[in-house]
Enzyme design. Structure first.
Site, PDB file in Angstrom:
ATOM      1  CB  SER A  53     -12.503 -13.473  33.500  1.00 30.01           C
ATOM      2  OG  SER A  53     -12.477 -12.926  32.210  1.00 30.01           O
TER       3      SER A  53
ATOM      4  CE1 TYR B 173      -9.095 -15.717  30.035  1.00 28.12           C
ATOM      5  CE2 TYR B 173      -7.918 -16.827  31.815  1.00 28.12           C
ATOM      6  CZ  TYR B 173      -9.090 -16.311  31.291  1.00 28.12           C
ATOM      7  OH  TYR B 173     -10.245 -16.374  32.013  1.00 28.12           O
TER       8      TYR B 173
ATOM      9  NE  ARG C  60       7.750   7.216   2.512  1.00 28.63           N
ATOM     10  CZ  ARG C  60       7.004   8.233   2.121  1.00 28.63           C
ATOM     11  NH1 ARG C  60       7.022   9.365   2.785  1.00 28.63           N
ATOM     12  NH2 ARG C  60       6.238   8.130   1.061  1.00 28.63           N
TER      13      ARG C  60
ATOM     14  NE  ARG D  46      12.402  16.643  -0.064  1.00 25.55           N
ATOM     15  CZ  ARG D  46      13.016  15.500  -0.267  1.00 25.55           C
ATOM     16  NH1 ARG D  46      14.344  15.452  -0.230  1.00 25.55           N
ATOM     17  NH2 ARG D  46      12.334  14.398  -0.471  1.00 25.55           N
TER      18      ARG D  46
ATOM     19  CG  MET E 140       3.955  17.967   6.497  1.00 25.07           C
ATOM     20  SD  MET E 140       3.368  19.410   7.366  1.00 25.07           S
ATOM     21  CE  MET E 140       2.722  18.638   8.809  1.00 25.07           C
TER      22      MET E 140
ATOM     23  CE  LYS F 163      10.238  14.239   3.057  1.00 21.34           C
ATOM     24  NZ  LYS F 163       9.354  15.349   2.647  1.00 21.34           N
TER      25      LYS F 163
ATOM     26  CB  CYS G 127     -13.806 -11.959  28.621  1.00 23.56           C
ATOM     27  SG  CYS G 127     -14.633 -11.614  30.172  1.00 23.56           S
TER      28      CYS G 127
ATOM     29  N   GLY H 278       1.773  12.984   1.987  1.00 20.21           N
ATOM     30  CA  GLY H 278       0.936  14.034   1.421  1.00 20.21           C
ATOM     31  C   GLY H 278       0.430  15.080   2.394  1.00 20.21           C
TER      32      GLY H 278
ATOM     33  CG  HIS I 156      -2.945  11.026  -1.575  1.00 21.61           C
ATOM     34  ND1 HIS I 156      -4.279  10.791  -1.344  1.00 21.61           N
ATOM     35  CD2 HIS I 156      -2.443  11.522  -0.424  1.00 21.61           C
ATOM     36  CE1 HIS I 156      -4.575  11.158  -0.111  1.00 21.61           C
ATOM     37  NE2 HIS I 156      -3.479  11.603   0.469  1.00 21.61           N
TER      38      HIS I 156
HETATM   39  P1  ADP Z   1       6.603  14.335   0.244  1.00 23.84           P
HETATM   40  O1  ADP Z   1       6.867  14.287   1.693  1.00 23.84           O
HETATM   41  O2  ADP Z   1       5.237  14.809  -0.098  1.00 23.84           O
HETATM   42  O3  ADP Z   1       7.014  13.092  -0.459  1.00 23.84           O
HETATM   43  P2  ADP Z   1       9.058  15.513  -0.637  1.00 23.84           P
HETATM   44  O4  ADP Z   1       9.714  16.491   0.245  1.00 23.84           O
HETATM   45  O5  ADP Z   1       9.621  14.157  -0.628  1.00 23.84           O
HETATM   46  O6  ADP Z   1       7.519  15.515  -0.311  1.00 23.84           O
HETATM   47  O7  ADP Z   1       9.080  16.100  -2.087  1.00 23.84           O
HETATM   48  C1  ADP Z   1       8.298  15.616  -3.122  1.00 23.84           C
HETATM   49  C2  ADP Z   1       9.128  15.385  -4.333  1.00 23.84           C
HETATM   50  O8  ADP Z   1       9.842  16.531  -4.705  1.00 23.84           O
HETATM   51  C3  ADP Z   1      10.170  14.321  -4.125  1.00 23.84           C
HETATM   52  O9  ADP Z   1       9.658  13.096  -4.474  1.00 23.84           O
HETATM   53  C4  ADP Z   1      11.280  14.704  -5.063  1.00 23.84           C
HETATM   54  O10 ADP Z   1      11.146  14.001  -6.256  1.00 23.84           O
HETATM   55  C5  ADP Z   1      11.061  16.164  -5.302  1.00 23.84           C
HETATM   56  N1  ADP Z   1      12.182  16.869  -4.662  1.00 23.84           N
HETATM   57  C6  ADP Z   1      12.319  17.236  -3.390  1.00 23.84           C
HETATM   58  N2  ADP Z   1      13.503  17.799  -3.169  1.00 23.84           N
HETATM   59  C7  ADP Z   1      14.151  17.799  -4.345  1.00 23.84           C
HETATM   60  C8  ADP Z   1      15.436  18.234  -4.777  1.00 23.84           C
HETATM   61  N3  ADP Z   1      16.308  18.790  -3.938  1.00 23.84           N
HETATM   62  N4  ADP Z   1      15.731  18.061  -6.069  1.00 23.84           N
HETATM   63  C9  ADP Z   1      14.861  17.492  -6.927  1.00 23.84           C
HETATM   64  N5  ADP Z   1      13.654  17.061  -6.590  1.00 23.84           N
HETATM   65  C10 ADP Z   1      13.281  17.203  -5.309  1.00 23.84           C
HETATM   66 MG    MG Z   2       8.734  12.304  -0.539  1.00 25.70          MG
HETATM   67 MG    MG Z   3       3.965  16.408  -0.962  1.00 25.12          MG
END
Ligand code: ADP
Ligand code: MG
Ligand code: MG
Length: 902
Positions: free
Chosen positions: A774, A861, A332, A78, A89, A8, A841, A87, A450
């Site tokens: 083999s 092979y 990503r 984040r 973290m 990220k 094999c 999902g 999710h």
């Molecule tokens: P995950 O890894 O679970 O996707 P993120 O770190 O991407 O978690 O955060 C989840 C959501 O929180 C993101 O999709 C985004 O929409 C919102 N978010 C994160 N940082 C910001 C920010 N600086 N401003 C506004 N929304 C944010």
């Molecule tokens: Mg995200």
């Molecule tokens: Mg999350």
């Protein structure tokens, strides 16, 4: 960069660099996480001052200050590992709010409702993630959600399902109060009001979450090392929840389910990002954004193009629109189904975004399986009862018994049931259940919920957001209109169309299988097939390692050849004895008391074997066939129960006592290390004679029809050169006889399986006689590790859990142990016979990682089951392309040995 900043953080930096609109922020590197766990959960000394400096920098850029009473800076905290872990973290938004700053935010934005919405979200997330106020085992609802429901019931005419956006500022204020009380009651602690304390706690929680249960489960499934650690991103907030001119969404640059080149995704008006991903409100498709905010939509369309031309791959990105202005919050490489991966790769090559080698590497070999996965049978689906429709989130057809909890799904799957996991929405707690299920159905959430994300990655069939279904977790029932289903009832779902059907619907072959195997579909009519063919053509161009198949009958052989197998790598002749009445002739042979009688019985088996070989040789059209002589212990052919023994006695006219006595005689304490393999042919050479005769007579017959035939006779379980010498002599004698009788000249080879460690260690001696090897990696693994494949179930899972072994050694070659024996044998064999043909094999031949190992070890092979052939071909091509990319590091052993000889 990704290793240090996490996926990220690295991509946020990259997007900023190429001029996309990203809110400012900074990233705490993964090294800190590693340090944290190496040093009893403490931080490096210079971390605090650096965080301070980072915050000051943000404050300068934005003209806001953390905790300020006029212009408060709010941030998100984040997590972000090297590989994205959806999902796993937890993210905290709106950090920096307290009873004072919330007033300032309200004033600055002139929007009280918005400010309190941010605050209640912050308290909720922080209370959950940092302070640990979560659903207890005995609770049905998340405690915060329960507080929300109760308040809605009290204040809004008992409507607990009312949308959150309908709550006014007063209600939100009340929520904050109740949330804080809840936190106090559960933890005994006050909610921290100092933004710096909040930041410290949030960063600690992100690092802490690296080692939570669900993160560990996920890493184990995907083989991500625990040592990698996560980074932490601190980023200035932008707000999607200021009203109807704002929103938040998730999008893909192309459709990650079908692979089609369309803008794909969804958004919610007046929402913060977590709302979209959590699947609590069902969002609108991203194309609809054009109706609400045409300007922002245009910006996003252009970002979509920029992302693809910069990252050269399909992107999955998160955005927020604040008062009409677009901000990028993440990008990503998009997770995709096998079907989509194939289409992306082929089309992006056509668009000249990538070259063909990159295209080959873009399709994960394991995922190619999905392209061959079944769909619903066309006729069956016409008669099936459609009960509801949801969003197509993971393609393919699945049918199973419904279960409403992950635990019960796992339990049922262990009992061998086909399970369909049904949930309101899924969360990371459901991961185990999702792994166990053949398909997933959720009542809420969209195509980037999710459930959808995880299902696509696992290649599970998934239908999301089937809003017509009502689920009662307590009663374990599902209702759609007048249709009613309880736990254990069958449902069928189509993850390509989103349709849900009552009961069990028959599944049918995929388009590729229809074209190649069933020949019921015109190749010109299937885009998927054409993409598949293109990929396989590239593979053929790239590869050095050949892929053969394990087949014991003409049908399997034909299928494998259609998938591009370059011959048979293992024909298990004993499989030919089990069909129909053949087994009786075989039993007669085993029960025979003299060589004479045995020969008579064998003469009855011979025509069956010959017919099978003729059929296979014809299907092979000149491709080679490795035929293994009888391998299993003889007792496996005799009936073990009294009843079956009586039957056999009547059939063959042999007293039952004699059958019982023979069964007792053949009983072994450790049959896998007993009287089997070449040991049978050495003690009863007439068995090998018969098998050789069947092979050569078949070869002679097919050759006379003008077709080429290349039999390769393989003697199993050789540990001593002399064992092989004796068996080879028998084969040569029979070959001479048949050639004389039939007046033909036959080309053939004789070789051995290397599956006894002694065989590997004396490979130079054995190669004096053997024309090919083999590696029988099933037995070689059993004997090298001293672990029985069939009995290891009682301890192997624990071994994996404790990291004694990383992978199931019977699925993926144990490279450090068994792999070493293979390398030794390869080197020794080539020292005697430089051009010796080497293959493997066994189950490992269809496992991508093992295939890549075989490439690097310089084998000729691999051989695998017919339907795995495309997967192995792809893995082999990828290994070859990797080789060219770094020629110095990974020279195949073949070359090394050859140059040493000169
Ligand atoms: P995950 O890894 O679970 O996707 P993120 O770190 O991407 O978690 O955060 C989840 C959501 O929180 C993101 O999709 C985004 O929409 C919102 N978010 C994160 N940082 C910001 C920010 N600086 N401003 C506004 N929304 C944010
Ligand atoms: Mg995200
Ligand atoms: Mg999350």
């Amino acid at each position: 960069m990704k290793a240090l900043l996490g996926g990220k953080g690295a991509n946020l930096a990259e997007m900023t660099r190429i001029g996309l609109p990203v809110p400012p922020g900074f990233t705490i590197s993964t090294e800190v996480c590693t340090y944290f766990y190496d040093n009893k959960k403490t931080y490096p000394k210079d971390l605090q001052p650096q965080i301070k400096a980072g915050v000051v920098h943000l404050e300068k850029i934005l003209g806001k200050k953390l905790g300020d009473l006029n212009k408060p800076l709010l941030v998100s905290v984040r997590s972000g590992a090297r590989d994205s872990m959806p999902g796993m973290m937890d993210t905290i938004l709106n950090l920096g709010l307290n009873d004072q700053t919330v007033q300032a935010l309200a004033k600055a934005s002139n929007n009280e409702r918005f400010a309190w919405d941010c605050y209640r979200r912050f308290v909720q997330m922080y209370g959950d993630v940092v302070m640990g106020v979560q659903k207890r085992a005995d609770e049905h609802l998340d405690p915060f959600e329960e507080v929300i429901e109760n308040l809605k019931v009290e204040r809004f005419q008992g409507d607990k399902h009312m949308v959150d956006t309908a709550m006014d500022a007063d209600a939100l204020k009340e929520l904050v109060k109740r949330f804080k009380a809840l936190i106090k009651a559960r933890t005994g602690e006050e909610f921290p009001s100092d933004p710096r304390k909040q930041l410290e706690g949030a960063i600690g929680a992100v690092f802490g979450s690296w080692m939570n249960d669900r993160a560990i489960v996920y890493r184990r499934k995907y083989g991500i090392p625990h040592e990698w650690g996560t980074a932490v991103n601190v980023q200035a907030m932008v707000y999607g929840n200021t009203g109807e001119e704002s929103g938040s969404g998730v999008a893909f640059t192309r459709d990650p389910a079908s692979g089609e080149r369309v803008f794909y995704g969804e958004f919610l008006l007046n929402a913060q990002g977590e709302d979209v991903v959590a699947g609590i409100r069902t969002p609108m498709p991203v194309a609809k954004l054009n109706d609400y905010m045409p300007k922002a939509f245009k910006v996003l369309e252009s970002i979509r193009k920029t992302l693809e031309s910069h990252f050269k791959d399909v992107q999955d990105f998160e955005f927020t629109i604040e008062a009409g202005e677009v901000f990028m919050l993440q990008t990503r490489n998009g997770k995709r189904t096998g079907l989509a991966a194939l289409r992306f790769a082929v089309e992006m090559e056509k668009e000249k975004l990538i070259d063909w080698q990159t295209a080959v590497k873009r399709v994960p070999a394991e995922q190619l399986d999905q392209v061959l996965a079944p769909i619903f049978d066309r006729k069956a689906i016409k008669n099936a009862k459609l009960i509801a429709k949801g969003l197509p989130a993971g393609p393919g057809a699945a049918c199973g018994k419904i279960y409403f909890s992950g635990d019960r799904a796992v339990e049922a799957a262990h009992k061998g049931e086909k399970v369909l996991l049904v949930r309101m929405e899924t969360s990371p707690e459901d991961l185990r259940g999702m792994i166990a299920a053949v398909g997933i159905l959720t009542a809420r959430g969209g195509v980037s919920s999710h459930a959808a994300l995880v299902a696509r990655q696992m290649g599970k069939v998934c239908v999301c957001g089937v809003s017509a279904v009502q689920i009662d977790y307590e009663k374990r029932t599902l209702t759609v209109g007048e249709n009613f289903f309880k736990q254990g009832d069958y449902l069928s779902i189509d993850g390509t169309s989103g349709e849900v059907y009552a009961g069990e619907v028959k599944t049918a072959a995929s388009e590729v299988v229809e074209v190649l195997v069933e020949k019921s579909l015109d190749p010109a009519k299937s885009v998927t097939y054409q993409n598949f063919k293109k990929l396989m053509d590239w593979c053929a161009k790239a590869t050095r390692l050949q892929v053969r198949t394990n087949a014991d009958n003409p049908v399997q052989t034909a299928n494998a050849v259609a998938f591009g197998a370059s011959g048979i790598g293992l024909c298990r002749t004993e499989h030919m004895f089990f069909e129909g009445n053949r087994i009786d002739a075989m039993r007669e042979m085993i029960l025979a008391e003299s060589t004479e009688d045995r020969k008579k019985a064998l003469a009855k088996v011979l025509p069956y074997q010959r017919e099978d070989f003729i059929g296979m040789f014809k299907e092979l059209k000149g491709l080679p066939a490795t035929i293994r002589f009888l391998d299993p212990p003889l007792h496996e052919f005799l009936p073990q129960s009294k009843e079956q023994q009586m039957d056999l006695s009547k059939k063959l006219g042999i007293p039952v006592e004699r059958i019982m006595a023979r069964v007792a005689e053949l009983h072994e304490f450790n049959p896998m290390l007993g009287f089997r393999g070449c040991r049978l042919g050495i003690v009863f050479s007439e068995i090998s004679e018969m098998q050789a005769r069947a092979v050569f007579e078949a070869a002679a017959e097919v050759q006379k029809k003008g077709m080429k035939v290349k039999p390769e006779i393989m003697i199993p379980l050789i540990g001593f050169k002399r064992e092989l010498d004796l068996q080879v002599a028998v084969v040569h004698t029979v070959a001479q006889e048949v050639m004389k009788e039939k007046k033909v000249k036959l080309a053939y080879m004789v070789g051995t399986m290397i599956e006894v460690p002694r065989g590997a260690l004396t490979a130079d001696e054995i190669a004096q006689t053997a024309q090919f090897f083999s590696f029988g990696t099933n037995d070689l693994t059993q004997m090298t590790l001293g672990m029985s494949r069939d009995d290891s179930g009682s301890f192997l899972p624990k071994y994996q859990e404790l990291d004694i072994i990383k992978r199931n050694v019977f699925a993926t070659i144990d490279q450090a142990g068994v792999g070493q024996l293979i390398k030794i044998a390869v080197e020794k064999a080539r020292s005697t016979r430089p051009d010796i043909k080497l293959g493997i094999c066994g189950e490992h031949g269809g496992d991508p990682e093992s295939v890549k190992f075989c490439h690097r070890a310089g084998l000729t092979y691999v051989s695998c089951s017919p339907f795995r052939v495309p997967v192995a071909r792809l893995a082999a091509a990828q290994a070859a392309i990797d080789d060219i990319a770094k020629p110095a590091a990974k020279k195949p052993l073949a070359k090394k040995t050859a140059s040493r000889k000169k």
